[in-house]
Write an enzyme that holds these catalytic residues in place. Structure first.
Site, mmCIF file in Angstrom:
data_model
loop_
_atom_site.group_PDB
_atom_site.id
_atom_site.type_symbol
_atom_site.label_atom_id
_atom_site.label_comp_id
_atom_site.label_asym_id
_atom_site.label_seq_id
_atom_site.Cartn_x
_atom_site.Cartn_y
_atom_site.Cartn_z
ATOM 1 N N LYS A 1 0.869 -1.182 0.000
ATOM 2 C CA LYS A 1 0.000 0.000 0.000
ATOM 3 C C LYS A 1 0.900 1.225 0.000
ATOM 4 O O LYS A 1 1.722 1.412 0.898
ATOM 5 C CB LYS A 1 -0.906 0.003 1.216
ATOM 6 C CG LYS A 1 -1.823 1.224 1.263
ATOM 7 C CD LYS A 1 -2.801 1.168 2.418
ATOM 8 C CE LYS A 1 -3.712 2.378 2.429
ATOM 9 N NZ LYS A 1 -4.673 2.335 3.537
ATOM 10 N N ARG B 1 -10.709 9.943 1.768
ATOM 11 C CA ARG B 1 -10.616 10.622 3.069
ATOM 12 C C ARG B 1 -11.778 11.595 3.254
ATOM 13 O O ARG B 1 -12.196 11.848 4.385
ATOM 14 C CB ARG B 1 -9.246 11.292 3.213
ATOM 15 C CG ARG B 1 -8.169 10.215 3.354
ATOM 16 C CD ARG B 1 -6.772 10.733 3.531
ATOM 17 N NE ARG B 1 -5.837 9.601 3.411
ATOM 18 C CZ ARG B 1 -4.551 9.711 3.149
ATOM 19 N NH1 ARG B 1 -4.005 10.908 2.994
ATOM 20 N NH2 ARG B 1 -3.800 8.642 3.058
ATOM 21 N N LYS C 1 1.295 9.829 5.777
ATOM 22 C CA LYS C 1 1.422 8.425 6.190
ATOM 23 C C LYS C 1 2.707 7.783 5.663
ATOM 24 O O LYS C 1 2.799 6.566 5.556
ATOM 25 C CB LYS C 1 0.182 7.657 5.737
ATOM 26 C CG LYS C 1 -1.121 8.238 6.308
ATOM 27 C CD LYS C 1 -2.322 7.319 6.080
ATOM 28 C CE LYS C 1 -3.585 7.898 6.743
ATOM 29 N NZ LYS C 1 -4.744 6.998 6.634
ATOM 30 N N GLU D 1 7.907 -6.778 1.005
ATOM 31 C CA GLU D 1 6.735 -6.625 1.889
ATOM 32 C C GLU D 1 5.771 -7.800 1.715
ATOM 33 O O GLU D 1 5.279 -8.371 2.686
ATOM 34 C CB GLU D 1 5.992 -5.324 1.562
ATOM 35 C CG GLU D 1 6.554 -4.076 2.212
ATOM 36 C CD GLU D 1 6.141 -3.959 3.673
ATOM 37 O OE1 GLU D 1 5.501 -4.892 4.201
ATOM 38 O OE2 GLU D 1 6.463 -2.936 4.300
ATOM 39 N N LYS E 1 -2.311 -1.438 -3.811
ATOM 40 C CA LYS E 1 -3.116 -0.219 -3.719
ATOM 41 C C LYS E 1 -2.214 1.003 -3.798
ATOM 42 O O LYS E 1 -1.203 1.019 -3.087
ATOM 43 C CB LYS E 1 -3.831 -0.254 -2.385
ATOM 44 C CG LYS E 1 -4.827 0.827 -2.157
ATOM 45 C CD LYS E 1 -5.478 0.580 -0.840
ATOM 46 C CE LYS E 1 -6.370 1.730 -0.488
ATOM 47 N NZ LYS E 1 -6.871 1.611 0.847
ATOM 48 N N SER F 1 -10.164 5.679 -4.733
ATOM 49 C CA SER F 1 -11.092 6.795 -4.895
ATOM 50 C C SER F 1 -10.613 7.837 -5.895
ATOM 51 O O SER F 1 -11.410 8.359 -6.680
ATOM 52 C CB SER F 1 -11.342 7.442 -3.534
ATOM 53 O OG SER F 1 -10.119 7.867 -2.961
ATOM 54 N N TYR G 1 -15.214 1.013 -7.141
ATOM 55 C CA TYR G 1 -16.485 1.691 -6.891
ATOM 56 C C TYR G 1 -17.421 1.567 -8.102
ATOM 57 O O TYR G 1 -18.594 1.885 -8.006
ATOM 58 C CB TYR G 1 -16.234 3.166 -6.539
ATOM 59 C CG TYR G 1 -15.322 3.311 -5.327
ATOM 60 C CD1 TYR G 1 -15.818 3.085 -4.043
ATOM 61 C CD2 TYR G 1 -13.968 3.609 -5.465
ATOM 62 C CE1 TYR G 1 -14.996 3.171 -2.943
ATOM 63 C CE2 TYR G 1 -13.126 3.697 -4.365
ATOM 64 C CZ TYR G 1 -13.648 3.474 -3.104
ATOM 65 O OH TYR G 1 -12.825 3.547 -2.010
HETATM 66 N N1 LIG Z 1 -8.028 1.665 3.271
HETATM 67 C C1 LIG Z 1 -8.680 2.354 2.201
HETATM 68 C C2 LIG Z 1 -7.891 3.565 1.746
HETATM 69 O O1 LIG Z 1 -6.945 3.918 2.388
HETATM 70 C C3 LIG Z 1 -8.198 4.356 0.498
HETATM 71 C C4 LIG Z 1 -9.077 3.758 -0.513
HETATM 72 C C5 LIG Z 1 -9.468 4.720 -1.608
HETATM 73 O O2 LIG Z 1 -8.853 5.774 -1.789
HETATM 74 O O3 LIG Z 1 -10.417 4.415 -2.340
HETATM 75 MG MG LIG Z 2 4.286 -5.136 5.652
#
Ligand SMILES: NCC(=O)CCC(=O)O
Ligand SMILES: [Mg+2]
Length: 354
Positions: free
Chosen positions: A222, A232, A245, A261, A276, A302, A341
């Site tokens: 991620k 958010r 983050k 990872e 992601k 998103s 989505y």
């Molecule tokens: N754990 C979900 C996210 O951090 C973001 C997802 C997104 O931006 O659609």
């Molecule tokens: Mg890890």
């Protein structure tokens, strides 16, 4: 004397070119890849990847209240749902044969604190949603997010001390969060927090609590990404997040690190891997699938949704084509499924096509 009218036939472009002095010769080719594209049946016959409803996971946003759907301005077409509306959405998704939903809560700001305590409340919004959907639509898979960000007043995924996110202490809470979700009916625990060692700890915690069959879909890679912006807004952390983050989510410049990872998560017991964001990170999807051969998923996040949907709504791109194409790209990269989505819209289209 016989008079014959000249045969009238359309002048081909090649002939036209000749009359204009262009001397065109055929190529002496053995291989003509275009043969396999000459007709619709041929294209269908040789197609390597296809998108089906079985590839779709639908992320939904839930909130307190009843009989209400609230639009999310930065994600046009996506709404936060009260629990009863989430049940209706799950019913529709099950009818369309979407295999699973991923649940994300908009937690009332009054319930957020620095420790994310509400994450452990066995009657929190996520647990209520799990129980309500399980009771009415048991056939749909339910995936829950393990991370503290919807629940913390500072918007971070873990405990924050002197500007640092504590790893091991956070993992202890995440294990309890995962067990609370499993008790409420979660089928798949999806840790999105990126703390070190959390997959192994959560596996051990679930097993100790008797949830040996609950799967873990690890957000293995991620990235610290600007593509999460609209999410958010959706869960109400855009304004509260202090700092960024980057001490736990990955640097967008890194590829090999994603393999390291993921290797740790596989070793610690992940059943499925996830990457992601999605489209900008297809190389990572490809590499993880090649390296581990585990079921591998990607999250079309998103910001990706907002870009595509925004362009569709402006009439700049053809939505009927661009959405399935964007999802097919994940399949080509090796993904077994996509969190998107667009899931209900795509599922409806696929159903209409038979
Ligand atoms: N754990 C979900 C996210 O951090 C973001 C997802 C997104 O931006 O659609
Ligand atoms: Mg890890």
């Amino acid at each position: 004397m016989a008079f014959t009218t000249p045969r009238i036939r359309p002048v081909s472009e090649a002939e036209l070119a000749r009359t204009q002095g262009l001397d065109l010769h055929g190529l002496d080719l053995v291989h003509r890849p275009r043969r396999n594209r000459k007709t619709d049946w041929a294209r269908r016959l040789v197609r390597e990847n296809t998108l089906t409803v079985d590839d779709l996971i639908w992320p939904i946003f839930v909130m307190n209240g009843t009989a209400t759907r609230a639009p999310i301005p930065s994600m046009p077409g996506v709404e936060r749902l009260t629990v009863d509306e989430a049940v209706r959405a799950a019913e529709m998704a099950a009818k369309l044969k979407i295999p699973a939903l991923a649940i994300f809560p908009y937690v009332d700001p009054s319930l957020r604190d620095p420790l994310g305590s509400e994450a452990l409340n066995t009657n929190n919004l996520v647990c209520q949603t799990l129980r309500a959907i399980k009771a009415e639509i048991p056939e749909i898979g339910l995936i829950t997010d393990v991370a503290l960000d919807p629940f913390t007043s500072h918007g971070h995924d873990g405990l924050l001390e002197d500007g640092r996110i504590l790893n091991d202490e956070t993992v202890e809470i995440l294990v309890r969060q995962a067990v609370v979700q499993a008790e409420a009916g979660a089928d798949v625990i999806a840790p999105s927090d990126m703390m070190d060692g959390r997959i192994g700890a959560i596996r051990a915690g679930l097993d100790a609590a008797g949830f040996t069959d609950v799967q873990i879909m690890s957000y293995a890679a991620k990235y610290a990404s600007a593509f999460y912006g609209p999410f958010r807004d959706a869960i109400g952390t855009a304004k509260t997040l202090s700092g960024d983050k980057r001490t736990y989510q990955m640097d967008p410049g890194n590829g090999l690190e994603a393999i390291r990872e993921a290797a740790l998560d596989v070793e610690e017991g992940a059943d499925m891997l996830m990457v992601k964001p999605g489209l900008p990170y297809l190389d990572i999807v490809y590499r993880l699938k090649e390296a581990f051969g585990l079921p591998t998923f990607a999250y079309q996040v998103s910001g990706e949704y907002a870009m595509i949907e925004g362009a569709i709504r402006n009439g700049w791109v053809d939505g009927d084509r661009i959405v399935p194409e964007s999802l097919l790209a994940f399949k080509r990269a090796g993904a077994d499924g996509i969190l998107t989505y667009f899931a209900p819209r795509v599922a409806e289209r696929l159903a209409a096509q038979g």
